[in-house]
Enzyme design. Structure first.
Site: not given
Ligand code: NAP
Length: 476
Positions: A169, A222, A225-227, A244, A278, A380
């Site tokens: 996804k 992601g 909180a979503t995690g 992650e 990240c 963050e």
């Molecule tokens: P996000 O809002 O958590 O979204 C990540 C993914 O999860 C998207 O595909 C999103 O879909 C999906 N999602 C949202 N709500 C969900 C739910 N309830 N159940 C299942 N999936 C759901 O994060 P983001 O804003 O895209 O990304 C930025 C974050 O990623 C930052 O916190 C960054 O630090 C982190 N990150 C971490 C790493 C690492 O390796 N540690 C690497 C890169 C990024 P939608 O787009 O449709 O909402």
């Protein structure tokens, strides 16, 4: 573009679409289907049907597909990079690096094909035992928008080379890159159903995927909180999970550091990808005795950054990816200014430049003398804002660095080996850099501690996340 389920381009069942917008111009780039729970069920079914035959191909045959995909991707690097820039916003040079990184990761896993095998264990007086490693079955990958290609590779590389099938996804802001890369994998010979891509909102498509009973493992990247939500669903379904998540990496600059390279490290570490990485440098702790000199040098470097539409070659920093991030950064900096929490040295506002007035641009912002309790140090901050804090010595720097709920990466800048070792031993993070920040490689495990996640990606370690261990005991 359409979703990809069982090797076919698929419209949404109810025919609904959503828009993909260029964050530099506000223009519509494309529309993709708003997938539903039924689309997820179809994709999981396709992955489940494809599993048996994919798992029984040799690892070398699987590697062959990755090699061919890598070749096609390198041939089309420029057009793929332009696609990333259009939907994600990063400058072309960074987008090309990301595409190169995608091919490198797949090729790295080709090298590991066939390397995963079990053990033979002699049991005194009672025969022997063996372990064999088996793929898990259908896996789910959910990815963010900040590095859509690289993070896709981190998931499909170990999952597919070890014989699993996958439903991916994409983030709703950047699905075009993922759909295009998935179609290149099909072109390279990946059988139908092995990799399926379902687009649509996280709360619907993401949750349906994580909750599907045929999914054996969830790999999520992601926000923290979503995690948590994903982990709750995965654990209640007794699935394996890799998380992650977010980071707030500290960079510690000691008084004996090479200041010129530390300035480059901070500049790149913070403003690469418009601060949306990240493992970006999100908190800078500088020894008091060199702070003024360091800030002056960094300020001079920040002023030189060229902000604009990343599709033009001479741009150093593009826009933020989406309105939500842009509003967050604008509001946060306005609040900091209002509360007088630090000295804004560069930036702090939307650029006045007319070339930037239709996108989500924000000036590269350096803020000195930030108080310890500021939101800038607690949250963050996913954008081009770098808070600087003065510290008296290494003990204070480490204490402040560890005073965070996150633990993804951290860097220490010093020529003194004792200080470097002290940093490595005491900093709470999954990855510690010495005299660099942001450097990653497919060979090196990546992941965080505390709120930054569970499990590791990259390196041979990632394979064990996608393999089950079966023990066989023989009595002699
Ligand atoms: P996000 O809002 O958590 O979204 C990540 C993914 O999860 C998207 O595909 C999103 O879909 C999906 N999602 C949202 N709500 C969900 C739910 N309830 N159940 C299942 N999936 C759901 O994060 P983001 O804003 O895209 O990304 C930025 C974050 O990623 C930052 O916190 C960054 O630090 C982190 N990150 C971490 C790493 C690492 O390796 N540690 C690497 C890169 C990024 P939608 O787009 O449709 O909402």
């Amino acid at each position: 573009m359409k979703m990809q389920i069982n090797g076919k381009a698929v419209e949404a069942i109810r025919g609904e679409f959503f828009d993909i917008i260029n964050p530099a111009t506000g223009e519509l780039i494309d529309r993709v289907p708003r997938g539903t729970g039924d689309d997820v069920a179809d994709a999981v079914e396709a992955a489940s049907s494809a599993f048996g035959s994919w798992a029984s191909t040799s690892p070398q045959q699987r590697a062959g597909v990755f090699y061919r995909a890598g070749e096609i991707i390198r041939q089309r690097k420029d057009s793929l990079a332009a696609l990333i820039t259009k939907e994600q916003g990063k400058p072309l040079i960074e987008a090309r690096n990301e595409i190169e990184g995608f091919a490198n990761v797949l090729e790295y896993y080709c090298g590991l094909a066939g390397s995963f095998h079990g053990d033979f264990i002699q049991i005194p007086q009672n025969g022997y035992a063996m372990t064999v490693k088996k793929p898990l079955g259908v896996c789910a990958a959910i990815i963010p928008w900040n590095m859509p290609a690289l993070i896709m590779a981190w998931k499909i590389g170990p999952a597919l080379i070890s014989g699993n099938t996958l439903v991916l996804k994409p983030a709703s802001n950047t699905p075009l890159t993922n759909l295009t890369l998935a179609s290149i994998l099909s072109e390279a010979g990946l059988p139908a159903g092995v990799l399926n891509v379902v687009t649509g909102p996280g709360e619907l498509v993401g949750e349906a995927l994580v909750s599907n009973h045929k999914v054996k493992k969830v790999s999520f990247t992601g926000e923290s909180a979503t995690g948590k939500r994903v982990a709750e669903l995965a654990v209640s379904g007794k699935k394996r999970v890799t998380l992650e998540l977010g980071g707030s990496d500290p960079m510690l600059v000691c008084d004996d550091a090479d200041l010129e390279s530390a300035v480059v490290g901070a500049l790149r570490g913070r403003f690469y990808n418009c601060g949306q990485t990240c493992m970006a440098v999100k908190r800078l702790y500088v020894f008091e005795s060199i702070a003024e000199e360091f800030i002056k040098k960094l300020e001079a470097a920040v002023w030189k950054l060229r902000v604009g539409n990343g599709i033009y070659e001479n741009i150093d920093m593009g826009p933020l990816n989406n309105r939500r991030q842009w509003e967050y950064v604008k509001d946060l900096v306005a609040e900091i200014e209002e509360k007088d929490e630090g000295r804004i040295i560069t930036g702090g506002k939307v650029p006045a430049n007319s070339a930037c007035n239709r996108g989500y641009f924000f000036e590269p912002t350096l803020i000195a003398d930030v108080p310890r309790e500021s939101r800038l140090l607690k949250e963050e901050v996913f954008g081009p804002v770098l808070p600087v804090v003065r510290v008296k010595d290494l003990d204070e720097a480490i204490e402040e660095a560890n005073n965070s709920s996150y633990g993804l990466g951290a860097s220490i800048w010093t020529k003194n080996l004792d200080r470097a070792i002290s940093g490595c031993e005491q900093l709470d993070a999954g990855i510690i850099w010495i005299n660099q920040h942001l450097k990653i490689a497919p060979e090196v495990p990546f992941g965080g501690v505390k709120e930054s996640g569970i499990g590791r990606e990259n390196g041979p370690y990632a394979l064990s996340e996608y393999l089950d261990l079966k023990t066989i005991m023989l009595k002699t």
